[in-house]
Scaffold this active site. Sequence first.
Site, mmCIF file in Angstrom:
data_model
loop_
_atom_site.group_PDB
_atom_site.id
_atom_site.type_symbol
_atom_site.label_atom_id
_atom_site.label_comp_id
_atom_site.label_asym_id
_atom_site.label_seq_id
_atom_site.Cartn_x
_atom_site.Cartn_y
_atom_site.Cartn_z
ATOM 1 N N LEU A 297 -7.735 46.087 34.993
ATOM 2 C CA LEU A 297 -6.285 45.978 34.982
ATOM 3 C C LEU A 297 -5.701 47.032 34.048
ATOM 4 O O LEU A 297 -6.286 47.353 33.023
ATOM 5 C CB LEU A 297 -5.852 44.583 34.506
ATOM 6 C CG LEU A 297 -6.225 43.402 35.407
ATOM 7 C CD1 LEU A 297 -5.823 42.085 34.746
ATOM 8 C CD2 LEU A 297 -5.564 43.531 36.779
ATOM 9 N N ASP A 298 -4.529 47.542 34.398
ATOM 10 C CA ASP A 298 -3.851 48.512 33.545
ATOM 11 C C ASP A 298 -3.560 47.896 32.178
ATOM 12 O O ASP A 298 -3.514 46.673 32.022
ATOM 13 C CB ASP A 298 -2.527 48.953 34.174
ATOM 14 C CG ASP A 298 -2.710 49.556 35.551
ATOM 15 O OD1 ASP A 298 -3.814 50.045 35.832
ATOM 16 O OD2 ASP A 298 -1.746 49.521 36.340
ATOM 17 N N LYS A 299 -3.312 48.753 31.213
ATOM 18 C CA LYS A 299 -3.050 48.300 29.842
ATOM 19 C C LYS A 299 -1.878 47.335 29.778
ATOM 20 O O LYS A 299 -1.904 46.356 29.017
ATOM 21 C CB LYS A 299 -2.786 49.516 28.936
ATOM 22 C CG LYS A 299 -2.645 49.189 27.464
ATOM 23 C CD LYS A 299 -2.495 50.465 26.638
ATOM 24 C CE LYS A 299 -2.405 50.143 25.147
ATOM 25 N NZ LYS A 299 -2.299 51.385 24.325
#
Length: 232
Positions: free
Chosen positions: A101-103
């Site tokens: 997952l993205d930050k």
Amino acid sequence: MRVDKMIGNANLDTRRNIKRNAKKGALVINGDIVKDTSTQVDPNVDEVFYMGEFVEYFENIYIMMNKPQSYISSTYDIDPTVVDILDDFYKTLDLSIAGRLDKDTRGLLILSTDGNFIHKITSPNSNIEKTYEVETRDLIDESLVEEFLQGVYIAEDNYQARPAKLKIIDDKKAIVKVTEGKFHLVKRLFSNLGNEVVELKRIAIGELRLDPFLNEGDYRELNEKELALFTN
């Protein structure tokens, strides 16, 4: 099971090094030096030493985490990673992440020592849907439902995305289901159709849903019923 797999699960060394060191006499099974790392052992019966260290066997670990924002979906980075959230025991394991997952994206993350399990979840060929809750900057036009089903063209990569499912919940909220894990995919589906994602949370991978009792930053091991969702 193979003795090199047993040693690898214990996170003592890589399989390449295990094979190399075994030829030098570093592997001892039941008191005998063994140079063939494909040798089958019973972890509950056989006594295995590698490089002078007793090898303790454990089953593969499967972790569900409710990932908070600001953490990197990586096992190593200069910024805080999701592994930094884990207790010391888990930090010693050779964990991989299924579907990063993205930050700034929250929600369901799976970490495991089982490489085959990770591959099955992340491979596009498995067609396992990843489900997201989305909030957008602008109103979501109903025409996007068909656009998603047709496969959105990602202009910056000259790439035709796989068909995706879009269910509009409210003016600026929707549920999106995708079967591939391209970088920033959900955000790009919307941006290439003139909208912007401002909040993103993964709530399911296949039939496995994020435990509603897990607060952000909490985690637990998957139970047998949950693991069985990926064995069919």
